[in-house]
Design a protein around this motif. Structure first.
Motif, short mmCIF file in Angstrom:
data_model
loop_
_atom_site.label_atom_id
_atom_site.label_comp_id
_atom_site.label_asym_id
_atom_site.label_seq_id
_atom_site.Cartn_x
_atom_site.Cartn_y
_atom_site.Cartn_z
N ILE A 81 0.87 -1.32 0.16
CA ILE A 81 0.05 -0.06 0.08
C ILE A 81 1.01 1.12 -0.29
CG2 ILE A 81 -1.67 1.28 1.43
CD1 ILE A 81 -2.97 -1.15 2.07
N SER A 82 1.82 1.24 0.61
CA SER A 82 2.79 2.48 0.60
C SER A 82 3.32 2.69 -0.57
CB SER A 82 3.94 2.02 1.51
OG SER A 82 4.73 3.08 1.76
N HIS A 83 3.98 1.46 -1.50
CA HIS A 83 4.27 1.55 -2.83
C HIS A 83 3.25 2.19 -3.62
CE1 HIS A 83 6.89 0.96 -6.32
NE2 HIS A 83 6.03 0.25 -6.72
N VAL A 84 1.89 1.63 -3.73
CA VAL A 84 1.06 2.19 -4.44
C VAL A 84 0.56 3.44 -4.09
CG1 VAL A 84 -1.44 1.68 -5.04
CG2 VAL A 84 0.06 -0.26 -4.69
N SER A 85 0.60 4.10 -2.99
CA SER A 85 0.56 5.66 -2.35
C SER A 85 1.43 6.36 -3.32
CB SER A 85 0.10 5.48 -0.93
OG SER A 85 1.47 5.42 -0.28
N GLU A 86 2.70 5.78 -3.35
CA GLU A 86 3.91 6.77 -3.71
C GLU A 86 3.43 6.77 -5.13
OE1 GLU A 86 7.51 4.88 -3.01
OE2 GLU A 86 7.08 5.21 -0.78
N ILE A 87 3.10 5.54 -5.98
CA ILE A 87 2.55 5.73 -7.40
C ILE A 87 1.44 6.67 -7.68
CG2 ILE A 87 1.80 4.47 -9.23
CD1 ILE A 87 3.37 2.26 -8.22
#
Length: 182
Positions: free
Chosen positions: A166-172
């Protein structure tokens, strides 16, 4: 339009007050525009249909604005979920934290505040988060939300590190939002 406990974001229905307001604005424009064509007496009647169709145009504009606001609030909510998960909360507790923060930012009537409230109430009725995100993705009509729902579903099923995902997706999503704003 409310459907299944949530708002249908792909359609925008004008209220009676909005129809009257935008019809009046359209008629005013239809009255002013013929002044540019003073030689043509009947020009008012030529522009009148355009004035009456103005609410239909405005409905499309309001739908697009609502979806842009939903995208912005969604980005914020994913960031909040990510930070709560990084702090060690479970997904369900992260939802509670994110909902409280969203209500502080946007009030109880904020789109994502309402969506999180609906999701939390549906969780108490034994629906899975994967189903709830999928339902929200369908109603939103927004590609980022659909992608997030699919990634969320795959991550939950595979037992992966949901917080990191989720952290990676939020960055994207944040990067996409910044690119669009430029």
């Amino acid at each position: 339009r409310e459907e299944g406990g949530g708002t249908e974001y792909e359609t925008y229905c004008l209220s009676a007050r909005e129809w009257i307001r935008y019809s009046c604005q359209g008629r005013r424009s239809a009255r002013c525009l013929p002044m540019c064509f003073t030689e043509i007496f009947f020009s008012f009647f030529l522009f009148l249909p355009l004035g009456l169709l103005y609410p239909l145009y405005k409905r499309i504009d309001l739908k697009q604005r609502r979806q842009e606001e939903l995208k912005r609030q969604f980005k914020e909510s994913v960031l909040m979920l990510s930070s709560s998960l990084a702090a060690g909360y479970s997904m369900e507790n992260s939802f509670a934290q994110a909902q409280a923060q969203l209500e502080e930012m946007y009030g109880e009537r904020g789109m994502m505040s309402k969506e999180f409230a609906v999701m939390r109430s549906q969780l108490s009725m034994n629906r899975t988060l994967e189903e709830l995100w999928g339902d929200f993705a369908k109603r939103s009509g927004i590609e980022e939300i659909r992608s997030f729902a699919q990634i969320f579903k795959a991550a939950r099923r595979s037992g992966g590190q949901l917080g990191m995902i989720i952290s990676h997706v939020s960055e994207i999503i944040g990067g996409r939002y910044r690119c669009r704003r430029r």
